[in-house]
Structure formats: C-alpha cells, structure tokens
Design an enzyme around this catalytic site. Structure first.
Site, mmCIF file in Angstrom:
data_model
loop_
_atom_site.group_PDB
_atom_site.id
_atom_site.type_symbol
_atom_site.label_atom_id
_atom_site.label_comp_id
_atom_site.label_asym_id
_atom_site.label_seq_id
_atom_site.Cartn_x
_atom_site.Cartn_y
_atom_site.Cartn_z
ATOM 1 N N TYR A 112 0.845 -1.196 0.000
ATOM 2 C CA TYR A 112 0.000 0.000 0.000
ATOM 3 C C TYR A 112 0.878 1.242 0.000
ATOM 4 O O TYR A 112 1.392 1.663 1.034
ATOM 5 C CB TYR A 112 -0.932 0.011 1.209
ATOM 6 C CG TYR A 112 -1.887 -1.156 1.279
ATOM 7 C CD1 TYR A 112 -2.129 -1.955 0.176
ATOM 8 C CD2 TYR A 112 -2.551 -1.468 2.460
ATOM 9 C CE1 TYR A 112 -2.997 -3.024 0.245
ATOM 10 C CE2 TYR A 112 -3.419 -2.530 2.540
ATOM 11 C CZ TYR A 112 -3.642 -3.316 1.427
ATOM 12 O OH TYR A 112 -4.508 -4.380 1.511
ATOM 13 N N GLY A 260 -18.352 -2.915 -0.894
ATOM 14 C CA GLY A 260 -18.396 -2.925 -2.346
ATOM 15 C C GLY A 260 -17.374 -2.095 -3.076
ATOM 16 O O GLY A 260 -17.326 -2.105 -4.307
ATOM 17 N N GLY A 261 -16.543 -1.309 -2.362
ATOM 18 C CA GLY A 261 -15.519 -0.517 -3.037
ATOM 19 C C GLY A 261 -16.085 0.604 -3.875
ATOM 20 O O GLY A 261 -17.204 1.081 -3.659
ATOM 21 N N LEU A 265 -22.420 -1.329 -3.915
ATOM 22 C CA LEU A 265 -23.004 -2.643 -3.737
ATOM 23 C C LEU A 265 -23.978 -2.946 -4.864
ATOM 24 O O LEU A 265 -24.827 -2.123 -5.205
ATOM 25 C CB LEU A 265 -23.739 -2.710 -2.396
ATOM 26 C CG LEU A 265 -22.835 -2.588 -1.163
ATOM 27 C CD1 LEU A 265 -23.674 -2.280 0.070
ATOM 28 C CD2 LEU A 265 -22.040 -3.855 -0.954
#
Length: 331
Positions: A112, A260-261, A265
């Site tokens: 990251y 869901g990013g 969703l």
C-alpha cells in the site's frame, strides 16, 4: 487489493440528510458509552452518535483479542494506492481517530503506497497503545500505480517481514498475511519462509488472502493459520464456502471491500429502503449485516475521511432483528 476503496457515492452524499442526521449528535456521547462498556441497541436510538468499534470480541489464534470491526489502511495513501496522500496530517488524524473510537485491529500491507501505509501507521500511532493489533501483508509487489504482481519467493518474503518490522517499529508482527499465493512458487515454499520468521520470533500469527478451503487445508499442513482475508460483501459472496470453512475451523474471516468498493453494492437499490427506515446509510447497513452474518467476521472498512470513519464505526452498534437481517440478506 485489500480494504475497501473510497466510496464515491458516499462521498457525494456527504452533506446529505442521512449524514447530517447521523453526525448531528455528539461523538462524545459515543465515547462515554464505550468507556462505560455499554452497547447501543439501534432500535432504541435511531440516530446514534459515532460509538465505539466494539460489537464483540474475536480472539485471533485463540489468544489475540480484537474488536470485530477493524480499519483497513489502504486508502490513507495517495491516489491509486500509490505514493503519499495529498494531506499527510489528515491521514494520521484518521488513524488516531480510529484508535480513539475503539478500533484495535488495523490492517495494512507493504504494497500500500508501497510502504506508505505502514510508515503512516508508525508516524501516527507509535508508541502503540496496549492491545492494538497491526496486521500487515507481504507477497504482492507494485511495479507501478494500479499494478499488483505476486511474488512468493521465500527469500523475498523473509525480506518483506524484516522491512515491515522496521517501518512499523515493531519487534514482532501480531498477524502477518500472505497477500497472494504466487502461482509461480509452490505455496509450501512461501509459507515455509513465514514459518521460519515465526520461529525466529518475528511473527506471532499467520494468515492467508484470496484462498479457498483446499488452499487453507494445504497451508495448515505447513504451519498454523489463524485468519483469511477474502473479498466479501452483501453483494459479492464468491467466497461463501471459505467463510463456512472458517466458521467450522474457528478462523477469523476478514472481508475486504466490505461495502463494495468504488462500484458500491450490487444490491444497493434493494437496501436503500431498509437503510432509510433505520436512518442509516446503505454502507452502515451493509457493515451491520456483515457483523451479524457470522461471529468469525472481522470487517475492515477503509477510508481517508474522518466522517466516513465515524459512520463506519457506528455500524458496530446497529442491531438488526432476525427478520430484518433476513430481509436485507434477500435484498
């Protein structure tokens, strides 16, 4: 990747009615609840302040207690999970606020940034509070922005462990996870390197990521596995069999992308009515659903916004009735 990416729909609604109602009450009230050891029942308080991350406790490996709602530290980095964030101090404030709200499981990875997330965690939180668990990962390289390439070579993984220890200013990593199984390297060899690091006292527990039951079984023949981190949310249940396996074997299940990013969703429209009825955002409802889905579930929602962090943490206080849970599940 891990942790859930920034939620663009949620960003756009930041000044909306739900967020104003939700954040209109004081954070201090939630802190008082945490200090008193209380657990809010949402049905009795339709607009709670951000309370603590304590919904219940899970013991990783049977000896490492963590509050079940954690924090994913991927999105405190720059755009594309690359480089330093535009506002470095804000990233540190988000991390400190998470701990203040009761989060004691922070998930990160050397990929990251790369390295940026681990460095920020040390900048913001070291010396660490007693009981704070920093979980990191290795075995996924970053040749450039948006690029993720597995590297499970034993010599590389040993190097990853040593470098993460240095960046995080730790003598031992409580939970070290194999970020990806490298198809070019026998999993036994990759895990053998982590076993050596564990035997040397550099790692306390080992976890896996994006694996099925068969892979977990193979891994457990090499060394003990205490957790699995797979993508999972109410709209994406590809790894359902892995979750069931974790329940049976009492392994922690850390769903990344729990709401869901960036894409949100898939079932969001079906959730909107239920969320509105509770005075919640869809994302809060999705986290509450996860926490009640299984006692081994350890969601790690991530964000670079303190407001979103507080909203996520408050989801730990939401209590759905069995009928409500089934309705949301079916949505």
């Amino acid at each position: 990747m891990k942790d859930e990416p920034l939620r663009t729909k949620q960003e756009a609604a930041e000044d909306g009615l739900t967020r104003r109602r939700f954040l209109g009450t004081t954070v201090a009230g939630g802190a008082a609840l945490f200090a008193a050891g209380s657990r809010a029942i949402f049905a009795a308080a339709p607009s709670p302040a951000p309370t603590s991350a304590v919904s219940s406790i899970w013991k990783l490996g049977g000896d490492l207690p963590v509050n079940r709602l954690g924090f994913g530290a991927m999105r405190i980095t720059g755009d594309g999970v690359w480089g330093w964030p535009a506002d470095r101090e804000n990233a540190r404030k988000v991390l400190r606020r998470a701990v203040d709200l009761g989060v004691n499981l922070i998930d990160t990875a050397d990929a990251y940034g790369p390295e940026v997330s681990e460095l920020l965690i040390a900048e913001a939180l070291h010396p660490y509070r007693k009981g704070l668990v920093i979980a990191t990962k290795g075995g996924l390289t970053r040749p450039g922005p948006g690029q993720w390439v597995p590297n499970g070579r034993p010599e590389y993984l040993k190097q990853c462990v040593d470098k993460s220890l240095k960046r995080l200013k730790l003598e031992r990593i409580d939970l070290y996870q194999l970020h990806r199984v490298d198809p070019k390297v026998p999993m036994k060899e990759s895990l053998g390197a982590l076993k050596e690091s564990q035997q040397a006292g550099k790692i306390r527990h080992v976890g896996l990521s994006e694996v099925g039951p068969d892979e977990i079984e193979r891994a457990r023949k090499v060394l003990p596995i205490v957790s699995v981190q797979n993508q999972y949310n109410i709209g994406n249940r590809k790894w359902e069999k892995t979750l069931v396996y974790c329940e049976k074997e009492q392994l922690g299940f850390m769903p990344w992308s729990p709401v869901g990013g960036n894409r949100g969703l898939n079932s969001e429209r079906g959730l909107e009515a239920a969320a509105k009825d509770h005075g919640l955002s869809v994302y809060q409802l999705a986290l509450a659903w996860l926490l009640q889905r299984s006692p081994v579930m350890l969601p790690i929602p991530g964000t670079s916004s303190i407001a979103h962090l507080e909203e996520n943490v408050a989801a730990a206080a939401v209590k759905l009735s069995p009928a409500e849970w089934k309705t949301i599940d079916a949505a």
